[in-house]
Design a protein around this motif. Structure first.
Motif, short mmCIF file in Angstrom:
data_model
loop_
_atom_site.label_atom_id
_atom_site.label_comp_id
_atom_site.label_asym_id
_atom_site.label_seq_id
_atom_site.Cartn_x
_atom_site.Cartn_y
_atom_site.Cartn_z
N TRP A 1 35.28 10.78 48.36
CA TRP A 1 35.41 9.33 48.47
C TRP A 1 34.31 8.79 49.38
O TRP A 1 33.79 9.52 50.25
N PRO A 2 33.91 7.52 49.21
CA PRO A 2 32.80 6.96 50.00
C PRO A 2 33.03 6.95 51.51
O PRO A 2 32.06 6.90 52.28
N ASP A 3 34.30 7.00 51.95
CA ASP A 3 34.56 6.97 53.40
C ASP A 3 34.32 8.32 54.08
O ASP A 3 34.49 8.45 55.29
N GLY A 4 33.94 9.34 53.29
CA GLY A 4 33.66 10.66 53.86
C GLY A 4 34.79 11.66 53.69
O GLY A 4 34.61 12.85 53.96
N SER A 5 35.94 11.23 53.22
CA SER A 5 37.04 12.15 52.96
C SER A 5 36.87 12.81 51.60
O SER A 5 36.17 12.27 50.72
N TYR A 6 37.48 13.98 51.42
CA TYR A 6 37.39 14.64 50.12
C TYR A 6 38.54 15.64 49.93
O TYR A 6 39.17 16.10 50.88
N TYR A 7 38.81 15.92 48.66
CA TYR A 7 39.83 16.91 48.27
C TYR A 7 39.12 18.08 47.62
O TYR A 7 38.24 17.91 46.78
N GLU A 8 39.57 19.28 47.97
CA GLU A 8 39.01 20.50 47.40
C GLU A 8 40.17 21.38 46.94
O GLU A 8 41.02 21.76 47.75
N GLY A 9 40.23 21.65 45.65
CA GLY A 9 41.35 22.46 45.16
C GLY A 9 41.48 22.44 43.66
O GLY A 9 40.51 22.22 42.93
N LEU A 10 42.72 22.64 43.21
CA LEU A 10 43.00 22.78 41.79
C LEU A 10 43.31 21.45 41.12
O LEU A 10 43.87 20.53 41.74
N TRP A 11 42.94 21.38 39.82
CA TRP A 11 43.16 20.19 39.01
C TRP A 11 43.74 20.59 37.65
O TRP A 11 43.38 21.63 37.11
N VAL A 12 44.61 19.72 37.12
CA VAL A 12 45.13 19.89 35.77
C VAL A 12 45.20 18.51 35.12
O VAL A 12 45.76 17.57 35.70
N LYS B 1 43.10 21.37 49.55
CA LYS B 1 42.88 20.91 50.92
C LYS B 1 42.33 19.49 50.88
O LYS B 1 41.48 19.18 50.05
N TYR B 2 42.83 18.68 51.81
CA TYR B 2 42.32 17.32 51.96
C TYR B 2 41.61 17.24 53.31
O TYR B 2 42.20 17.54 54.35
N TYR B 3 40.36 16.82 53.26
CA TYR B 3 39.54 16.71 54.47
C TYR B 3 39.42 15.22 54.83
O TYR B 3 38.86 14.43 54.07
N PHE B 4 39.97 14.85 55.98
CA PHE B 4 39.89 13.47 56.44
C PHE B 4 38.48 13.18 56.96
O PHE B 4 37.75 14.09 57.38
N SER B 5 38.12 11.92 56.93
CA SER B 5 36.78 11.52 57.40
C SER B 5 36.58 11.79 58.88
O SER B 5 35.44 11.91 59.35
N ASP B 6 37.69 11.93 59.65
CA ASP B 6 37.56 12.21 61.08
C ASP B 6 37.50 13.71 61.39
O ASP B 6 37.51 14.11 62.55
N GLY B 7 37.51 14.55 60.34
CA GLY B 7 37.39 15.98 60.54
C GLY B 7 38.68 16.76 60.42
O GLY B 7 38.66 18.00 60.35
N GLN B 8 39.83 16.10 60.39
CA GLN B 8 41.10 16.79 60.24
C GLN B 8 41.22 17.37 58.83
O GLN B 8 40.68 16.81 57.87
N ILE B 9 41.98 18.47 58.73
CA ILE B 9 42.15 19.14 57.44
C ILE B 9 43.63 19.33 57.16
O ILE B 9 44.39 19.79 58.01
N PHE B 10 44.04 18.96 55.95
CA PHE B 10 45.43 19.18 55.52
C PHE B 10 45.41 20.12 54.32
O PHE B 10 44.63 19.93 53.38
N GLU B 11 46.28 21.11 54.30
CA GLU B 11 46.41 22.02 53.17
C GLU B 11 47.83 21.93 52.62
O GLU B 11 48.81 21.96 53.39
N GLY B 12 47.94 21.80 51.31
CA GLY B 12 49.26 21.66 50.72
C GLY B 12 49.26 21.87 49.22
O GLY B 12 48.28 22.33 48.64
N ILE B 13 50.39 21.50 48.61
CA ILE B 13 50.57 21.64 47.16
C ILE B 13 50.69 20.25 46.55
O ILE B 13 51.49 19.42 47.00
N TRP B 14 49.89 20.01 45.51
CA TRP B 14 49.92 18.74 44.79
C TRP B 14 50.62 18.93 43.45
O TRP B 14 50.54 20.01 42.83
N THR B 15 51.30 17.88 43.00
CA THR B 15 51.92 17.87 41.68
C THR B 15 51.53 16.59 40.97
O THR B 15 51.86 15.49 41.42
N ASN B 16 50.78 16.73 39.89
CA ASN B 16 50.33 15.56 39.11
C ASN B 16 49.68 14.50 39.98
O ASN B 16 49.95 13.30 39.86
#
Length: 219
Positions: free
Chosen positions: A171-182, A191-206
């Motif tokens: 995304w233009p604000d510097g955040s990004y998602y890295e992982g699986l897609w369907v 993993k979701y990387y916040f623009s401030d450097g924080q990292i969240f790891e989890g499970i996405w559904t749709n």
């Protein structure tokens, strides 16, 4: 009976004639180099084999065609775009440079949109199959249909024009998602990387992760 015989002779005469809505204006349009002009003003030129373009050739579309002012330069096989080529779409102000197979984008190539298109600066560069994004590639949205997609970027795997497999979405604000897609949505471990450097790891559904939604709502 006489009139019937005359009619039959006339029908046989018509069926023996081959009607063309084009004229060969230079060389041979059957075998060898030639230039063919269609009645809508379009031009095809190149090497002809048994009446079909093969090898290097060029096509411009006439001003009464549904593809007015479009242009193709590249390789042909049996009358179809096949091999390496360039196609410029005048109505979309877009161009494709890359591989073709049986008249469709197929292989490696880049489709980009100019300043006069609906989506300035948009591009996709990567692999194609039968005219669809398929394999590994990068898409930059540029000016998008809605602002939430403007200047977003995806790098990763595709299947039939949608994100499918492993990929990273920016995304233009510097955040990004890295992982699986369907089917174009985040789905599975990521993993979701916040623009401030924080990292969240989890499970996405749709495309949705409830834990991440809670974190974002608290920010």
């Amino acid at each position: 009976m006489k009139h019937l015989n005359i009619l039959l002779v006339f029908i046989l005469f018509l069926s023996s004639c081959t009607y063309h809505n084009w004229t060969c204006i230079k060389g041979s349009c059957e075998n060898g180099y030639g230039e063919k002009k269609w009645y809508d003003g379009g031009i095809e030129k190149g090497q002809w084999v048994n009446g079909e373009l093969n090898g290097l050739g060029e096509q411009t579309f006439g001003n009464t065609s549904e593809f007015t002012d479009d242009l193709y330069k590249g390789e042909y096989k049996n009358g179809l775009y096949h091999g390496w080529g360039k196609y410029y779409d005048s109505s979309e102000d877009s161009k494709y440079i890359g591989e073709f197979k049986k008249g469709k984008f197929d292989g490696n190539g880049k489709l980009s949109f100019g300043q006069n298109s609906k989506f300035p600066k948009r591009y996709y560069e990567g692999q194609w199959k039968e005219g669809r994004r398929n394999g590994y590639g990068t898409k930059f949205w540029g000016q998008a249909e809605t602002d939430k997609y403007t200047n977003n970027k995806y790098i990763g795997e595709w299947l039939s024009n949608v994100h499918y497999g492993f990929g990273t979405y920016y995304w233009p604000d510097g955040s990004y998602y890295e992982g699986l897609w369907v089917n174009g949505n985040q789905h599975g471990l990521g993993k979701y990387y916040f623009s401030d450097g924080q990292i969240f790891e989890g499970i996405w559904t749709n495309g949705y992760c409830p834990q991440l939604a809670k974190i974002i709502s608290l920010k």
